[in-house]
Design a protein around this motif. Sequence first.
Motif, PDB file in Angstrom:
ATOM      1  N   ASP A 145       0.899  -1.288   0.225  1.00 27.62           N
ATOM      2  CA  ASP A 145       0.119   0.148   0.172  1.00 27.62           C
ATOM      3  C   ASP A 145       0.741   1.106   0.154  1.00 27.62           C
ATOM      4  OD1 ASP A 145      -2.374  -1.316   0.103  1.00 27.62           O
ATOM      5  OD2 ASP A 145      -2.943  -0.553   2.115  1.00 27.62           O
TER       6      ASP A 145
ATOM      7  N   LEU B 153       0.854   4.148  -2.874  1.00 29.76           N
ATOM      8  CA  LEU B 153       0.436   5.388  -2.498  1.00 29.76           C
ATOM      9  C   LEU B 153       1.580   6.367  -2.759  1.00 29.76           C
ATOM     10  CD1 LEU B 153      -1.399   4.442   0.857  1.00 29.76           C
ATOM     11  CD2 LEU B 153      -2.549   5.534  -1.293  1.00 29.76           C
TER      12      LEU B 153
ATOM     13  N   CYS C 196       1.349   9.456  -5.315  1.00 30.12           N
ATOM     14  CA  CYS C 196       1.420  11.010  -4.836  1.00 30.12           C
ATOM     15  C   CYS C 196       2.597  11.678  -5.480  1.00 30.12           C
ATOM     16  CB  CYS C 196       1.942  10.717  -3.383  1.00 30.12           C
ATOM     17  SG  CYS C 196       0.537  10.544  -2.211  1.00 30.12           S
TER      18      CYS C 196
ATOM     19  N   ASN D 182      -7.021   4.536   0.207  1.00 29.45           N
ATOM     20  CA  ASN D 182      -7.328   2.925  -0.411  1.00 29.45           C
ATOM     21  C   ASN D 182      -8.590   2.776   0.614  1.00 29.45           C
ATOM     22  OD1 ASN D 182      -5.246   2.447  -2.142  1.00 29.45           O
ATOM     23  ND2 ASN D 182      -3.815   2.000  -0.399  1.00 29.45           N
TER      24      ASN D 182
ATOM     25  N   GLN E 203      -8.879   2.589  -4.792  1.00 25.70           N
ATOM     26  CA  GLN E 203      -8.095   3.764  -4.533  1.00 25.70           C
ATOM     27  C   GLN E 203      -8.697   4.837  -5.036  1.00 25.70           C
ATOM     28  OE1 GLN E 203      -3.902   4.576  -6.379  1.00 25.70           O
ATOM     29  NE2 GLN E 203      -3.579   3.890  -4.245  1.00 25.70           N
TER      30      GLN E 203
ATOM     31  N   TYR F  24      -3.975   5.493   3.718  1.00 25.12           N
ATOM     32  CA  TYR F  24      -4.069   6.755   3.004  1.00 25.12           C
ATOM     33  C   TYR F  24      -2.748   7.305   2.964  1.00 25.12           C
ATOM     34  CZ  TYR F  24      -3.717   9.639   6.754  1.00 25.12           C
ATOM     35  OH  TYR F  24      -3.235  10.382   8.189  1.00 25.12           O
TER      36      TYR F  24
END
Length: 134
Positions: free
Chosen positions: A9, A13, A17, A38, A44, A77
Amino acid sequence: MTSAECQEDFDDLLDVCVEIAAERIGENWGLEPVAVVNHVSLGQMILPVEVDTSSTMTVYEQLVGRLRAVADDVRSYAIVSDGAADGASNTHLEVLLEHREYAMQIHVPYVISDAKTFDLGPMKAVVGQQLLWG
């Protein structure tokens, strides 16, 4: 969530980003904080920025408030923001990654020489503050 799932994850992420930041900084020469979540059942998604201009809270604080409101439905997140202080020569992104048991802060130095060039420097990671599940 296992540690392998957490790492997966966080890796994903972070990639998302950095892509969002590169695109927005290249287009706007600036970056308002953006959250990527997520979701437990919806996958997502980018949490849209709905800035309340009447609020005394920063955009970052408003994003954290929105995340807290949906925390039960979030697996993990990230929030990406421009970490460069006004007038600072060391431009970098700050990415907060969090899941229910762990948080980390990643600093990603970058250089932009034009709207199409976004070069990343060596990333630094530190333990982050848990904002949702701490």
